[in-house]
Design a protein around this motif. Sequence first.
Motif, PDB file in Angstrom:
ATOM      1  N   UNK A 260       0.812  -1.211   0.000  1.00  0.00           N
ATOM      2  CA  UNK A 260       0.000   0.000   0.000  1.00  0.00           C
ATOM      3  C   UNK A 260       0.845   1.260   0.000  1.00  0.00           C
TER       4      UNK A 260
ATOM      5  N   UNK B  10      -2.450  -1.636   4.265  1.00  0.00           N
ATOM      6  CA  UNK B  10      -3.843  -1.227   4.084  1.00  0.00           C
ATOM      7  C   UNK B  10      -4.758  -2.395   4.458  1.00  0.00           C
TER       8      UNK B  10
ATOM      9  N   UNK C 288       3.061   9.175   7.289  1.00  0.00           N
ATOM     10  CA  UNK C 288       2.113  10.256   7.051  1.00  0.00           C
ATOM     11  C   UNK C 288       0.674   9.734   7.047  1.00  0.00           C
ATOM     12  N   UNK C 289       0.522   8.429   6.827  1.00  0.00           N
ATOM     13  CA  UNK C 289      -0.831   7.867   6.760  1.00  0.00           C
ATOM     14  C   UNK C 289      -1.330   7.376   8.110  1.00  0.00           C
ATOM     15  N   UNK C 290      -0.535   7.556   9.162  1.00  0.00           N
ATOM     16  CA  UNK C 290      -0.943   7.093  10.470  1.00  0.00           C
ATOM     17  C   UNK C 290      -2.264   7.751  10.864  1.00  0.00           C
TER      18      UNK C 290
ATOM     19  N   UNK D 258      -5.167   7.101   9.277  1.00  0.00           N
ATOM     20  CA  UNK D 258      -6.149   6.954   8.207  1.00  0.00           C
ATOM     21  C   UNK D 258      -6.997   5.717   8.502  1.00  0.00           C
ATOM     22  N   UNK D 259      -8.268   5.754   8.065  1.00  0.00           N
ATOM     23  CA  UNK D 259      -9.189   4.692   8.490  1.00  0.00           C
ATOM     24  C   UNK D 259      -8.879   3.319   7.919  1.00  0.00           C
ATOM     25  N   UNK D 260      -8.121   3.276   6.825  1.00  0.00           N
ATOM     26  CA  UNK D 260      -7.895   1.983   6.175  1.00  0.00           C
ATOM     27  C   UNK D 260      -6.464   1.504   6.356  1.00  0.00           C
ATOM     28  N   UNK D 261      -5.734   2.053   7.306  1.00  0.00           N
ATOM     29  CA  UNK D 261      -4.300   1.795   7.375  1.00  0.00           C
ATOM     30  C   UNK D 261      -3.904   1.291   8.760  1.00  0.00           C
TER      31      UNK D 261
END
Lengths: 405, 146
Positions: free
Chosen positions: B24, B67, B99-101, B103-106
């Motif tokens: 992902x 993901x 940076x994606x920490x 996020x709802x799908x991660x």
Amino acid sequence: MRKVVIPIGPQHPALKEPESFSVTLSGERIMAFSARLGYNHRGIEKACEERTYIQDVYLVERICGICSHAHSTAFVQAVEEIAGLSVPERALYIRTIIAELERIHSHLLWLGVAGHEIGFDTLLMYTWRDREVVMDILAELTGNRVNYGINTIGGVRRNIDASEISDILKAMDILEERTKYYIQLAKEETTLIKRLSCVGILSHEDALSLGAVGPTARASGIPRDTRKDDPYAAYDKLEFKVITDDHCDVYGRTLVRLGELMESYKMIRQALKEMPTGPISVKAPRKIPAGEAFSRYEAPRGEDVHYVKADGTDRPERVKVRAPTLANLQTVAKMLEDRQLADLPIVIAAIDPCFSCTDRLISLREPKKPDKTLAWEDLRAYSIEWYRARGIDFTKVNRKISRRN
Amino acid sequence: MRIKDKIVKWSRIKSPWMLHFNTGACNACDIEIVAALTPRYDMERFGVMLKGTPRHADILLCSGPVTGQIKDRLKRIYDQMPQPKFVIAVGSCACSGGVFNGCYNVESGIDSVIPVSAYIPGCPAAPTAIIDGVVKLLASLEQREE
């Protein structure tokens, strides 16, 4: 002949990203092709709503590492339009130069990957070696090899000085010479021409009706290029040709990308020569006034569209991204119709897919369907009907129980 | 150590086969991994070879925050690898979610799903950093007592 369904992905040697395809075969011929996406879906659009604009510039850059400048420029253009900022001329030129350097690195990367997919690994090694020249320049200009972080709302963050200009010009000379060699190779090397010709054919009409963008459309003879159609940054001041080709196959897409490389070198030279002096950014407000804007950008793979809606706070209300691969993906099914399975990797690679760009989520609401909430009586009636349809009838048992009571 | 074990250990360190799996990522780390294998950096001089199947691989190179859809696949790929196996998390996202920490799908990094042997930070991790991480992992294997 019996049909066989072959699953490809999400982990597969021919794929560099996680995506999954299901291919229905009759012998070696592809009868049907369907793609399943979403392995790369991270929820970036939602995350943008929770972060401030300046943090979002950092985040949208990481939608895709290969065309990171495309996404961040498209986003800041939309925000600047809402805020009514007039970006200094020099900043626009710097954005254009970085954009073209990015296109060079992306097209060289594609050429190598395409070579790899047809078993021409020498080409992969050659182009990736030459790609390091442009990566060095990008690292020198921006401080990072990938994900440059040069954009900010209201301009750019780094200036280009005289020594950097001379380095860029030197690199352009090296790359131009190498690209000329690749063009000669593409026009004379018989094995390459035979492998790529008549593979992944997409007619002019199909490309139009399926809405292809970028080099995929241009190789089918459609002169569709956002840089010409709706100029942004400094493209209205630069002279360049929109490269098209009427081979309508993978070979045509190779020639288009090689031609675009030559145009990019020309544009960078012109931009460096005509770049005005002056400031590189204007101060942007922290809170962006309410409004909405669409922004278009010609990424290396095609047109990239960003939509931003602001509500007067320091966070956007909605950010929507339409990446070029989403527009091109539908054409792959058409290209593969009644073709050999062995052509599949190169045909998929020919649109230069980028699934981390593509994996957005859309939830559709059906307006005509009634509310799905059921009252207790309705639920009971529904369950009785459900069991009756399967040959089980509880009404007699229920009657017996109620009589006994 | 018996002579047979010595030979096995030597061959393991001199020719580690790798599987690259994008969990992902934004492609940035992935192109840097490929760049590390091409002439300028040339990771193959350490005997490293990129393989297409988990059943041939000794080292799993993962890039990207995990993901939702990739989580089960990552576990399955890890299970398919033969022992002894090592996982390298390439890039800040793979190390911690980056940076994606949030996020709802991660998930937050590779180590929330499978054990990780080496972490290579950077957004994206530069090819030189990737080579450094791989070499350090191989050096630590050399010192390990079996």
